[in-house]
Motif scaffolding. Structure first.
Motif, PDB file in Angstrom:
ATOM      1  N   ASP A 220      -1.964   1.453   6.518  1.00 22.90           N
ATOM      2  CA  ASP A 220      -2.961   0.798   5.679  1.00 22.90           C
ATOM      3  C   ASP A 220      -3.549  -0.461   6.307  1.00 22.90           C
ATOM      4  OD1 ASP A 220      -2.816   2.618   3.579  1.00 22.90           O
ATOM      5  OD2 ASP A 220      -1.137   1.569   2.667  1.00 22.90           O
ATOM      6  N   TYR A 221      -2.989  -0.946   7.402  1.00 25.39           N
ATOM      7  CA  TYR A 221      -3.440  -2.212   7.976  1.00 25.39           C
ATOM      8  C   TYR A 221      -4.697  -2.047   8.816  1.00 25.39           C
ATOM      9  CZ  TYR A 221       0.743  -4.585   6.447  1.00 25.39           C
ATOM     10  OH  TYR A 221       1.715  -5.142   5.667  1.00 25.39           O
ATOM     11  N   LEU A 222      -5.707  -2.880   8.537  1.00 27.05           N
ATOM     12  CA  LEU A 222      -6.865  -2.982   9.415  1.00 27.05           C
ATOM     13  C   LEU A 222      -6.548  -3.910  10.570  1.00 27.05           C
ATOM     14  CD1 LEU A 222      -9.781  -3.365   6.872  1.00 27.05           C
ATOM     15  CD2 LEU A 222      -9.156  -1.358   8.184  1.00 27.05           C
ATOM     16  N   ALA A 223      -5.767  -4.938  10.287  1.00 26.60           N
ATOM     17  CA  ALA A 223      -5.346  -5.906  11.302  1.00 26.60           C
ATOM     18  C   ALA A 223      -3.951  -6.378  10.913  1.00 26.60           C
ATOM     19  CB  ALA A 223      -6.308  -7.079  11.353  1.00 26.60           C
ATOM     20  N   TYR A 224      -3.042  -6.416  11.865  1.00 28.65           N
ATOM     21  CA  TYR A 224      -1.682  -6.862  11.566  1.00 28.65           C
ATOM     22  C   TYR A 224      -1.215  -7.862  12.615  1.00 28.65           C
ATOM     23  CZ  TYR A 224       3.144  -7.062  10.288  1.00 28.65           C
ATOM     24  OH  TYR A 224       4.360  -7.525   9.896  1.00 28.65           O
ATOM     25  N   GLY A 225      -0.795  -9.023  12.161  1.00 27.89           N
ATOM     26  CA  GLY A 225      -0.228 -10.016  13.069  1.00 27.89           C
ATOM     27  C   GLY A 225      -1.202 -10.530  14.103  1.00 27.89           C
ATOM     28  N   ILE A 226      -2.467 -10.660  13.734  1.00 26.54           N
ATOM     29  CA  ILE A 226      -3.486 -11.129  14.673  1.00 26.54           C
ATOM     30  C   ILE A 226      -3.354 -12.644  14.836  1.00 26.54           C
ATOM     31  CG2 ILE A 226      -5.950 -11.263  15.174  1.00 26.54           C
ATOM     32  CD1 ILE A 226      -4.799  -8.402  15.131  1.00 26.54           C
ATOM     33  N   PRO A 227      -3.146 -13.129  16.065  1.00 26.57           N
ATOM     34  CA  PRO A 227      -3.006 -14.575  16.276  1.00 26.57           C
ATOM     35  C   PRO A 227      -4.303 -15.325  16.001  1.00 26.57           C
ATOM     36  CG  PRO A 227      -2.252 -13.319  18.194  1.00 26.57           C
ATOM     37  CD  PRO A 227      -2.949 -12.368  17.296  1.00 26.57           C
TER      38      PRO A 227
ATOM     39  N   ILE B 256      -4.636  -8.032   7.396  1.00 24.34           N
ATOM     40  CA  ILE B 256      -5.514  -7.520   6.344  1.00 24.34           C
ATOM     41  C   ILE B 256      -5.227  -6.034   6.186  1.00 24.34           C
ATOM     42  CG2 ILE B 256      -7.904  -7.098   5.651  1.00 24.34           C
ATOM     43  CD1 ILE B 256      -8.680  -9.520   7.357  1.00 24.34           C
ATOM     44  N   SER B 257      -5.052  -5.608   4.947  1.00 26.19           N
ATOM     45  CA  SER B 257      -4.785  -4.193   4.701  1.00 26.19           C
ATOM     46  C   SER B 257      -5.574  -3.706   3.503  1.00 26.19           C
ATOM     47  CB  SER B 257      -3.291  -3.960   4.491  1.00 26.19           C
ATOM     48  OG  SER B 257      -2.830  -4.719   3.403  1.00 26.19           O
ATOM     49  N   ILE B 258      -5.725  -2.390   3.424  1.00 26.36           N
ATOM     50  CA  ILE B 258      -6.443  -1.758   2.326  1.00 26.36           C
ATOM     51  C   ILE B 258      -5.547  -0.674   1.752  1.00 26.36           C
ATOM     52  CG2 ILE B 258      -8.451  -0.408   1.649  1.00 26.36           C
ATOM     53  CD1 ILE B 258      -9.894  -1.591   4.054  1.00 26.36           C
ATOM     54  N   SER B 259      -5.503  -0.615   0.439  1.00 28.05           N
ATOM     55  CA  SER B 259      -4.678   0.395  -0.208  1.00 28.05           C
ATOM     56  C   SER B 259      -5.262   0.726  -1.566  1.00 28.05           C
ATOM     57  CB  SER B 259      -3.251  -0.131  -0.368  1.00 28.05           C
ATOM     58  OG  SER B 259      -2.441   0.845  -0.958  1.00 28.05           O
ATOM     59  N   ASP B 260      -4.968   1.945  -2.053  1.00 29.19           N
ATOM     60  CA  ASP B 260      -5.359   2.273  -3.414  1.00 29.19           C
ATOM     61  C   ASP B 260      -4.161   2.171  -4.355  1.00 29.19           C
ATOM     62  OD1 ASP B 260      -4.005   4.467  -2.555  1.00 29.19           O
ATOM     63  OD2 ASP B 260      -5.617   5.895  -2.901  1.00 29.19           O
ATOM     64  N   VAL B 261      -3.038   1.700  -3.833  1.00 21.02           N
ATOM     65  CA  VAL B 261      -1.851   1.436  -4.645  1.00 21.02           C
ATOM     66  C   VAL B 261      -1.273   0.100  -4.213  1.00 21.02           C
ATOM     67  CG1 VAL B 261      -1.266   3.850  -5.038  1.00 21.02           C
ATOM     68  CG2 VAL B 261      -0.369   2.700  -3.038  1.00 21.02           C
ATOM     69  N   SER B 262      -0.517  -0.525  -5.087  1.00 19.05           N
ATOM     70  CA  SER B 262       0.118  -1.782  -4.716  1.00 19.05           C
ATOM     71  C   SER B 262       1.241  -1.489  -3.731  1.00 19.05           C
ATOM     72  CB  SER B 262       0.688  -2.474  -5.956  1.00 19.05           C
ATOM     73  OG  SER B 262       1.233  -3.708  -5.596  1.00 19.05           O
ATOM     74  N   GLY B 263       1.301  -2.265  -2.677  1.00 20.89           N
ATOM     75  CA  GLY B 263       2.288  -2.008  -1.636  1.00 20.89           C
ATOM     76  C   GLY B 263       1.646  -1.173  -0.554  1.00 20.89           C
ATOM     77  N   ASN B 264       1.832  -1.579   0.674  1.00 23.39           N
ATOM     78  CA  ASN B 264       1.130  -0.948   1.777  1.00 23.39           C
ATOM     79  C   ASN B 264       2.107  -0.243   2.703  1.00 23.39           C
ATOM     80  OD1 ASN B 264      -0.202  -3.631   0.933  1.00 23.39           O
ATOM     81  ND2 ASN B 264      -1.841  -2.370   1.696  1.00 23.39           N
ATOM     82  N   THR B 265       1.579   0.717   3.434  1.00 24.49           N
ATOM     83  CA  THR B 265       2.356   1.377   4.477  1.00 24.49           C
ATOM     84  C   THR B 265       1.773   0.965   5.816  1.00 24.49           C
ATOM     85  OG1 THR B 265       0.931   3.318   4.480  1.00 24.49           O
ATOM     86  CG2 THR B 265       2.816   3.357   2.967  1.00 24.49           C
ATOM     87  N   ASP B 266       2.444   1.343   6.884  1.00 23.70           N
ATOM     88  CA  ASP B 266       2.001   0.952   8.224  1.00 23.70           C
ATOM     89  C   ASP B 266       0.548   1.335   8.494  1.00 23.70           C
ATOM     90  OD1 ASP B 266       4.552   0.067   8.543  1.00 23.70           O
ATOM     91  OD2 ASP B 266       5.172   1.689   9.874  1.00 23.70           O
TER      92      ASP B 266
END
Length: 134
Positions: free
Chosen positions: A63-70, A51-61
């Motif tokens: 911007d992630y609230l959670a990444y690769g959570i099993p 899950i990520s949040i951004s004010d533009v389309s396309g995210n950077t490292d």
């Protein structure tokens, strides 16, 4: 037309057509709002979600609230107290199709002036997994 920002705001289930590995737009904030995002694995195998949040389309490292959570089979996750300002977008993804995501609004701020609201909301984010974005 005024759009409600309390209760269920948006939902989607990841599919190959919508995009699984790539980020898929779940919700765009129309005003300052606090919400929660839930994720539920509705497949017969373990997978990961992000899950990520951004004010533009396309995210950077960052911007992630959670990444690769099993997520186990039938597992779920809840991310609470996410404050967004107008224009912020929530993107979701999963390693395989079949994860349902729901954005649930819990608080809005009707008496905040626009110039103040622009400085509130998401300031920084964090990665809550040991799996770094690739």
């Amino acid at each position: 037309m005024h759009r409600a920002v309390i209760g269920r705001l948006a939902s989607l289930k990841t599919t190959y057509q919508l995009g699984t590995v790539t980020n898929t737009l779940l919700y765009t904030a129309t005003e300052l709002v606090t919400l929660s995002v839930s994720a539920a694995n509705q497949t017969e195998e373990e997978l990961t979600h992000s899950i990520s949040i951004s004010d533009v389309s396309g995210n950077t490292d960052s911007d992630y609230l959670a990444y690769g959570i099993p997520m186990e089979v039938g597992g779920n996750a809840l991310y609470e107290d996410i404050t967004l300002k107008e224009g912020d977008k929530i993107y979701v993804s999963s390693s395989e199709p079949g994860v349902s995501f729901v954005a649930i609004g819990s608080n809005k701020f009707p008496n905040i002036k626009l110039d103040i609201a622009k400085s509130l909301g998401r300031q920084n984010s964090f990665i809550s997994s040991t799996a770094w974005p690739q």
